[in-house]
Scaffold this motif. Structure first.
Motif, PDB file in Angstrom:
ATOM      1  N   GLN A 162       0.832  -1.200   0.000  1.00 50.18           N
ATOM      2  CA  GLN A 162       0.000   0.000   0.000  1.00 50.18           C
ATOM      3  C   GLN A 162       0.868   1.252   0.000  1.00 50.18           C
ATOM      4  N   PHE A 163       1.876   1.282   0.879  1.00 52.27           N
ATOM      5  CA  PHE A 163       2.706   2.478   0.992  1.00 52.27           C
ATOM      6  C   PHE A 163       3.681   2.614  -0.174  1.00 52.27           C
ATOM      7  N   TYR A 201       2.494   5.166  -2.786  1.00 51.71           N
ATOM      8  CA  TYR A 201       2.449   6.610  -2.564  1.00 51.71           C
ATOM      9  C   TYR A 201       3.693   7.279  -3.160  1.00 51.71           C
ATOM     10  N   ASN A 238       4.840   2.040   9.941  1.00 53.85           N
ATOM     11  CA  ASN A 238       3.462   1.996   9.452  1.00 53.85           C
ATOM     12  C   ASN A 238       2.619   0.991  10.234  1.00 53.85           C
ATOM     13  N   SER A 255       7.076   7.370   7.345  1.00 54.29           N
ATOM     14  CA  SER A 255       6.387   7.903   6.173  1.00 54.29           C
ATOM     15  C   SER A 255       6.147   9.401   6.340  1.00 54.29           C
ATOM     16  N   LEU A 293       0.697  11.040   5.137  1.00 55.41           N
ATOM     17  CA  LEU A 293       0.421   9.618   4.955  1.00 55.41           C
ATOM     18  C   LEU A 293       0.339   8.879   6.287  1.00 55.41           C
ATOM     19  N   GLY A 353      -2.885   7.529   5.093  1.00 57.13           N
ATOM     20  CA  GLY A 353      -2.485   6.171   4.748  1.00 57.13           C
ATOM     21  C   GLY A 353      -2.803   5.163   5.829  1.00 57.13           C
TER      22      GLY A 353
END
Length: 689
Positions: free
Chosen positions: A567-568, A571, A588, A650, A654, A658
């Motif tokens: 997912q990250f 970005y 995260n 991050s 985010l 996120g």
């Protein structure tokens, strides 16, 4: 891993050696900020800072900008800052408080007292006229020592001296509790020697990094010129070539996050066979240690370094040592040295001008006499009531985490029992240490700035090296009370919250509980969660590196973690540069678990009663506002580039958007639906803890 804590000339090791990769709530001490919305405003009514809301943005599309957008539009990053945000508000006030404490110490300290040492160190930094008159002279004894090295056999002893002064050498020594036996300390050998923040800065062929290398080359050339070196440009090129070769040997940030791969015990005799050509025993003896046992973090690096050093001209190795000696000292010399130092910082971070000298002077005191200053700070600015309320809040978070473990469908009963055992063994430290550092052995001489810097660094190095062979001190703190930050240490299995972060808007004893749980509660949850992220979960409740998971549970955990990393990875905060989902994975995971556990703990605190609506905001809305407010930050693009390459955290927006896309309570609170910017289908949401 707890580093030896040698002050370093660049961000490279600081970024690489966060406590066992668990990371801190912030990368480093935040920049200051100026805004009409003050922290005091967060204590009023709902705790939501209404003036900062951007009601043209829907929270379902962008929670970060809905909560912080008006502030983001109205404020620019000050010229002397790399970033600008909510931490800066606290830091602004903190620095004013610290300045008053230092000035008071300067006026009242008796000879030899900690207060006098604080005052003399601060005054020595403020005496700019004297520093300008001295120029490079304070450096000459050290440069002469390096010039005196006439053979490769003399290098280990030289490097040991430089290590004790906090000057980068190709291999850095660190003393910390042994990963496999936390009852004792071990000596760790870690890759080092780079002047830029990370290996990628030497190896990336992109235009942005080509320009940064040119700026670094110009910086090195200028430093050599300022000390009267002949052929300054040629020596700078030689150093860059050598450091580029070192960078090719360095392990990546992602590789260094693996605590198993970076735990490689060796005897010095075995290391001599594995990485021949460098006298490891002479180096260890030069550090004043008597041990045959070390832990090697990156074996292939040491092997490669030994070969590289053997074929690199001695003159180049000496130039490299000189460069780092000058670079480490440059901020404490005359203005021309500082200007060169700042020019590189500007290229790396985008900051436009230096901070006022008095603020830089506070940093010098923080580095040299941090806990002595902290003792004054908590006596004046940390109420005991705050400590008690935070301890109660932590108790609710730990209770919520234990309840969450019971509900995990992917974890077996065997692993759940181990997880709850680890939770039960957490140590919680709030505010300040139970015992303070003793600085009586540190000599501070009025008017001798560089000498004071060198003595304080040697004092700190000796303090850490002398732990070897001693029982592990579990009362020790890795941050000072005046630090606006928090951390988890897996080898001590402890979460630590310095006094300075226990202020509004993170925490206010008189504020609404929902906002407190969304802000400081999520910080606490974040730090607890580090004990169960991809790295911290490899340490048991006693802090030993031990696999306490079943094979199947570990596989299920890693599959979910991989989803979050992917997912990250998607970005792109800076055009052409994406977040590294593997590098930021631990942070995260901790952000996601922290907010979920904080929300559950807030629900526990309600004792079954409904949360009131305050100023039009429901309790759940206040919780998410508190969370988003705690990340209100703007970051310069240049700084963001450096962080994307070297920082396990991050970007701030985010860490809100996120994260909340995976939080069921967020979707329930705001009624998200397909088409909303932050909508994520239930089956696609990452659920770990």
């Amino acid at each position: 891993m707890t580093p030896l804590q040698f002050p370093r000339s660049t961000l490279a090791l600081a970024a690489a050696l966060l406590l066992a990769g668990c990371g801190l709530h912030r990368l480093d001490r935040p920049d200051t900020a100026t805004t009409a919305a003050t922290p005091a405003a967060a204590a009023l009514g709902s705790g939501v800072i209404e003036a900062n809301l951007d009601r043209s943005v829907r929270p379902q599309d962008d929670l970060f900008r809905y909560i912080n957008g008006a502030w983001l539009k109205a404020n620019e990053i000050p010229a002397d800052k790399t970033s600008y945000g909510i931490d800066g508000l606290l830091d602004d006030r903190n620095q004013d408080w610290l300045k008053a404490l230092v000035e008071q110490a300067s006026a009242s300290g008796a000879p030899g007292s900690e207060a006098r040492k604080i005052g003399d160190l601060y005054a020595a930094y403020l005496d700019e006229a004297k520093l300008n008159a001295l120029g490079a002279k304070p450096l000459f004894p050290l440069l002469t020592r390096i010039d005196g090295v006439d053979s490769r056999k003399a290098l280990p002893a030289l490097y040991a001296e430089l290590d004790l002064l906090g000057i980068d050498t190709p291999v850095a020594p660190y003393v910390h509790p042994d990963a496999r036996d936390v009852s004792r300390y071990s000596l760790d050998l870690y890759q080092s020697g780079l002047g830029l923040p990370d290996r990628d800065f030497y190896l990336d062929g992109g235009e942005r990094f080509v320009k940064l290398r040119a700026a670094y080359l110009a910086y090195m050339t200028q430093l050599f010129k300022l000390t009267g070196e002949k052929n300054a440009a040629g020596k700078a090129k030689d150093v860059l070539t050598f450091e580029t070769a070192l960078a090719k040997l360095h392990w990546s940030k992602v590789e260094n996050r693996d605590p198993v791969k970076t735990y490689n015990p060796r005897t010095l005799k075995a290391l001599a066979k594995e990485a021949p050509g460098y006298d490891w025993s002479a180096w260890v003896a030069g550090l004043g240690l008597k041990t045959d046992a070390v832990v090697v973090s990156q074996p292939s690096y040491l092997q490669g370094y030994a070969k590289l050093a053997a074929k690199t001209p001695l003159a180049t190795l000496k130039a490299h040592a000189k460069l780092h000696a000058i670079a480490t000292s440059a901020p404490y010399l005359s203005q021309d040295f500082y200007d060169a130092h700042f020019a590189l910082r500007k290229a790396l971070s985008g900051v436009q001008q230096p901070q006022p000298r008095w603020k830089r002077g506070l940093d010098v005191v923080e580095d040299g006499l941090g806990e002595a200053l902290g003792k004054l700070y908590v006596a004046e600015h940390f109420p005991e009531a705050s400590k008690q309320k935070v301890q109660a809040l932590v108790g609710n978070l730990l209770k919520a985490y234990a309840q969450k473990v019971d509900t995990l469908e992917w974890m077996s009963p065997e692993t759940k029992a181990q997880a709850k055992d680890k939770l039960a063994k957490f140590t919680v430290k709030v505010g300040y240490p139970d015992k303070w550092r003793d600085y009586s052995g540190l000599e501070i001489v009025a008017g001798d700035l560089l000498g004071n810097i060198q003595r304080s660094r040697r004092f700190e190095a000796r303090y850490n090296l002398d732990k070897l062979g001693q029982p592990v001190d579990r009362s020790e703190w890795q941050m000072t009370p005046q630090t606006i930050n928090a951390y988890y240490d897996p080898q001590q299995n402890e979460i630590v919250f310095p006094a300075a972060i226990l202020q509004a808007p993170y925490f206010d004893a008189s504020a609404d509980d929902a906002v407190n749980y969304g802000a400081i509660g999520a910080v606490i949850g974040h730090e607890i969660s580090h004990g169960f992220d991809d790295e911290g979960s490899q340490f048991d409740g006693d802090g030993n590196l031990r696999d306490w998971w079943t094979k199947e549970d570990r596989e299920r955990f890693e599959a979910r973690a991989k989803q979050l990393a992917q997912q990250f990875d998607g970005y792109e905060p800076v055009p052409g540069l994406h977040v590294n989902g593997e590098l930021t994975l631990g942070e995260n995971i901790a952000d996601l678990a922290g907010i979920i556990i904080a929300y559950r703990a807030w629900e526990i605190s309600l004792n079954g009663q409904p949360a009131p609506v305050i100023d039009g905001h429901t309790g759940a809305e206040r919780f998410f506002a508190g969370y988003a407010q705690s990340w209100m930050t703007k970051v310069r693009e240049e700084t963001q580039v450096t962080r994307l390459k070297s920082d396990p955290h991050s970007p701030p927006d985010l860490r809100v958007n996120g994260v909340v896309v995976n939080v069921p309570a967020f979707h329930q609170t705001y009624g998200t639906k397909p088409g909303d910017g932050l909508y994520k289908a239930p089956e696609a949401r990452v659920a770990i803890w």
